[in-house]
Scaffold this active site. Structure first.
Site, PDB file in Angstrom:
ATOM      1  N   PRO A 179      40.380  18.813   6.701  1.00 14.26           N
ATOM      2  CA  PRO A 179      41.265  19.068   5.558  1.00 14.26           C
ATOM      3  C   PRO A 179      41.875  20.468   5.584  1.00 14.26           C
ATOM      4  O   PRO A 179      41.238  21.440   5.231  1.00 14.26           O
ATOM      5  CB  PRO A 179      40.345  18.897   4.340  1.00 14.26           C
ATOM      6  CG  PRO A 179      39.147  18.177   4.855  1.00 14.26           C
ATOM      7  CD  PRO A 179      39.022  18.579   6.289  1.00 14.26           C
ATOM      8  N   GLU A 180      43.102  20.518   6.029  1.00 10.74           N
ATOM      9  CA  GLU A 180      43.915  21.714   5.879  1.00 10.74           C
ATOM     10  C   GLU A 180      45.005  21.336   4.889  1.00 10.74           C
ATOM     11  O   GLU A 180      44.887  20.317   4.220  1.00 10.74           O
ATOM     12  CB  GLU A 180      44.484  22.157   7.237  1.00 10.74           C
ATOM     13  CG  GLU A 180      43.381  22.389   8.284  1.00 10.74           C
ATOM     14  CD  GLU A 180      43.904  22.862   9.635  1.00 10.74           C
ATOM     15  OE1 GLU A 180      45.016  23.414   9.689  1.00 10.74           O
ATOM     16  OE2 GLU A 180      43.201  22.666  10.636  1.00 10.74           O
ATOM     17  N   HIS A 228      26.907   9.905   1.320  1.00  9.49           N
ATOM     18  CA  HIS A 228      27.262  11.301   1.006  1.00  9.49           C
ATOM     19  C   HIS A 228      28.257  11.412  -0.144  1.00  9.49           C
ATOM     20  O   HIS A 228      29.107  12.290  -0.144  1.00  9.49           O
ATOM     21  CB  HIS A 228      27.796  12.029   2.242  1.00  9.49           C
ATOM     22  CG  HIS A 228      26.898  11.915   3.430  1.00  9.49           C
ATOM     23  ND1 HIS A 228      25.685  12.544   3.506  1.00  9.49           N
ATOM     24  CD2 HIS A 228      27.020  11.204   4.576  1.00  9.49           C
ATOM     25  CE1 HIS A 228      25.101  12.247   4.662  1.00  9.49           C
ATOM     26  NE2 HIS A 228      25.893  11.430   5.323  1.00  9.49           N
TER      27      HIS A 228
END
Length: 276
Positions: free
Chosen positions: A2-3, A94
């Site tokens: 994730p950028e 998660h």
DNA sequence: ACCTCCCTGGCC
DNA sequence: GGCCAGGGAGGT
């Protein structure tokens, strides 16, 4: 990873569902996910009952404005993603934080490596936080070349870590930094202050096309699939990368092999022939 | 201005 | 079984 493109895709996915909704219930399954707020245990009570008035982004942060002037912050770290799902749908592994909306889906923050985090700030807390020191957004507020040149002037640090410094420009991460430098034909180890006017212009001109291409293709999922789109699909930008991850493969401009080095503990891929 | 650390899944 | 990936804070 994730950028900016992946975070912007997340924001676009969330915005239509979250806008105007109000928060019914919050479950924090991994306390570590609530960080950078003075009393992490306050997160549920700061969220429950509030209405969402805006879903924004600055750099890699999703910023969700709430009634009462609170802002709910999401950072995906390197393996985080946000899933929207009805409460009766099975949960992904998660799923560390769940925020249920009144009469709507759950916002599920899934993050195996827990480098991501969430927090809720008052305006005062926001102003005192590192978010207030973020530089201009690389997509929405990209400085013009002269301003960028001023930001780089006198800097002896290599240009790549400067691109990763969120105080200079916000939103660029390790993959897209390599892609921008490849496109601008600049060697990642060049001292920031050594770039001449033309080189700064080339770099500036490379920023938006690279981010927008990432966005168009759903972002970059690496082979470990640590990053996925909000709907669980893999981003397709990996196959279009020009530098990152292409060690020993031919440069797509000059056919010479891409080389890998480490700069400030980060993998760095570049073409030694056409990046100078 | 630099290095170390956090954390886990996937790979060798 | 050990190493690697990496965003950002904290420490030196």
């Amino acid at each position: 990873m994730p950028e900016l493109p992946e975070v912007e895709a997340t924001r676009r996915h969330l915005a239509p569902v979250l806008m105007g909704a109000s928060i019914a219930r919050v479950e924090v399954r991994r306390a570590r996910m609530v960080r950078r707020q003075e009393r992490p245990a306050d997160l549920p009570e700061r969220l429950v009952g509030r209405a969402i008035t805006r879903v924004g982004r600055r750099g890699k942060f999703v910023l969700i404005d709430l009634s009462g002037d609170f802002v709910w912050i999401l950072h995906l770290g390197m393996s985080g993603r946000i899933a929207l799902a009805d409460p009766d749908e099975p949960e992904a592994a998660h799923t560390n934080v769940v925020v249920a909306l009144h009469g709507g889906p759950e916002v599920r923050f899934v993050d195996p490596r827990t480098f991501g985090f969430t927090a809720v700030y008052t305006p005062e807390e926001y102003a005192a936080s590192s978010l207030a020191r973020l530089g201009p957004d690389a997509l929405d507020e990209l400085p013009r070349a002269p301003a960028l040149a001023r930001a780089l002037a006198g800097r002896s640090a290599p240009i790549k870590p400067l691109l990763l410094d969120q105080r200079v420009v916000a939103g660029i991460g390790n993959i897209y930094a390599d892609e921008m430098l490849w496109r601008a034909r600049l060697h990642p180890a060049r001292p920031g202050g050594s770039l001449d006017r033309d080189e700064v212009s080339r770099l500036r001109a490379a920023v938006r096309p690279v981010l927008e291409a990432g966005l168009r293709h759903g972002g970059t999922s690496l082979d470990d699939l640590a990053y996925l789109l909000p709907d669980g699909r893999a981003g397709e930008y990996l196959s279009r990368l020009r530098a990152y991850g292409r060690e020993d493969l031919p440069c797509r401009r000059c056919r010479n092999p891409i080389r890998r080095t480490v700069l400030r503990q980060r993998s760095t891929f570049f073409c030694p022939e056409c990046q100078r």
